[in-house]
Design a protein around this motif. Sequence first.
Motif, PDB file in Angstrom:
ATOM      1  N   THR A 266       0.846  -1.193   0.000  1.00 27.67           N
ATOM      2  CA  THR A 266       0.000   0.000   0.000  1.00 27.67           C
ATOM      3  C   THR A 266       0.882   1.244   0.000  1.00 27.67           C
ATOM      4  O   THR A 266       2.072   1.188   0.343  1.00 27.67           O
TER       5      THR A 266
ATOM      6  N   GLY B 151      -2.330   0.027   9.209  1.00 24.93           N
ATOM      7  CA  GLY B 151      -3.111  -0.318   8.021  1.00 24.93           C
ATOM      8  C   GLY B 151      -4.375  -1.095   8.313  1.00 24.93           C
ATOM      9  O   GLY B 151      -4.980  -1.669   7.408  1.00 24.93           O
TER      10      GLY B 151
ATOM     11  N   LEU C 174      -7.212   0.087   9.172  1.00 23.11           N
ATOM     12  CA  LEU C 174      -8.384   0.940   8.963  1.00 23.11           C
ATOM     13  C   LEU C 174      -9.036   1.286  10.298  1.00 23.11           C
ATOM     14  O   LEU C 174     -10.244   1.247  10.457  1.00 23.11           O
TER      15      LEU C 174
ATOM     16  N   LYS D 201     -13.859   4.421  -2.518  1.00 24.47           N
ATOM     17  CA  LYS D 201     -13.719   4.268  -1.068  1.00 24.47           C
ATOM     18  C   LYS D 201     -14.757   3.281  -0.564  1.00 24.47           C
ATOM     19  O   LYS D 201     -15.914   3.320  -0.983  1.00 24.47           O
ATOM     20  N   SER D 202     -14.343   2.456   0.362  1.00 29.22           N
ATOM     21  CA  SER D 202     -15.309   1.596   1.049  1.00 29.22           C
ATOM     22  C   SER D 202     -16.073   2.444   2.060  1.00 29.22           C
ATOM     23  O   SER D 202     -15.652   3.554   2.411  1.00 29.22           O
TER      24      SER D 202
ATOM     25  N   SER E  50     -16.277   1.837   5.148  1.00 23.81           N
ATOM     26  CA  SER E  50     -15.412   1.925   6.334  1.00 23.81           C
ATOM     27  C   SER E  50     -14.372   3.022   6.178  1.00 23.81           C
ATOM     28  O   SER E  50     -14.105   3.776   7.121  1.00 23.81           O
ATOM     29  N   GLU E  51     -13.766   3.124   4.986  1.00 27.32           N
ATOM     30  CA  GLU E  51     -12.799   4.194   4.760  1.00 27.32           C
ATOM     31  C   GLU E  51     -13.493   5.552   4.826  1.00 27.32           C
ATOM     32  O   GLU E  51     -12.958   6.495   5.424  1.00 27.32           O
TER      33      GLU E  51
ATOM     34  N   ARG F 261      -7.880  10.533   0.793  1.00 27.74           N
ATOM     35  CA  ARG F 261      -7.977   9.078   0.911  1.00 27.74           C
ATOM     36  C   ARG F 261      -7.071   8.623   2.039  1.00 27.74           C
ATOM     37  O   ARG F 261      -6.135   9.327   2.428  1.00 27.74           O
TER      38      ARG F 261
ATOM     39  N   CYS G 279      -3.525   3.665   3.399  1.00 35.21           N
ATOM     40  CA  CYS G 279      -3.466   2.232   3.725  1.00 35.21           C
ATOM     41  C   CYS G 279      -4.450   1.421   2.887  1.00 35.21           C
ATOM     42  O   CYS G 279      -4.359   0.189   2.839  1.00 35.21           O
ATOM     43  N   GLN G 280      -5.355   2.092   2.225  1.00 34.82           N
ATOM     44  CA  GLN G 280      -6.383   1.407   1.439  1.00 34.82           C
ATOM     45  C   GLN G 280      -6.086   1.404  -0.056  1.00 34.82           C
ATOM     46  O   GLN G 280      -6.908   0.948  -0.857  1.00 34.82           O
TER      47      GLN G 280
ATOM     48  N   SER H 292      -3.518   0.116  -2.916  1.00 34.49           N
ATOM     49  CA  SER H 292      -2.415  -0.740  -3.327  1.00 34.49           C
ATOM     50  C   SER H 292      -1.686  -0.123  -4.517  1.00 34.49           C
ATOM     51  O   SER H 292      -2.313   0.419  -5.434  1.00 34.49           O
TER      52      SER H 292
END
Length: 106
Positions: free
Chosen positions: A23, A42, A44, A64-65, A67-68, A84, A87-88, A90
């Motif tokens: 990431t 990482g 989250l 974005k999820s 959760s993010e 952003r 950590c989310q 890659s």
Amino acid sequence: MPKIIFQEADGTRIEVEAPVGKTIMEAARDSNVPGIDADCGGALACATCHCYFSDDQIGMLPAKSASEEDMINFANAEVKDGSRLSCQISITQDMDGWVVQVPDTQ
């Protein structure tokens, strides 16, 4: 190996070799980039890897999820359209040369 350029709030730039599949947060943390605290490693569970991405870059990233989206609201720095959690995200070969903005605070 792609190179990511982290730009600090004061304009200082730090170029990092970033292995594909890691990431952006891991690449910053492993290279001791100031301003990327990565307190939760990482998981989250914090927002200390918050970064800003350009409109062009955001268009190339996965969405974005939920959760993010929730966690980024805990960021200390201003949340912007390009915000952003690194950590989310890659790293891919297409990110070679990207400039990632680091907020003035985490």
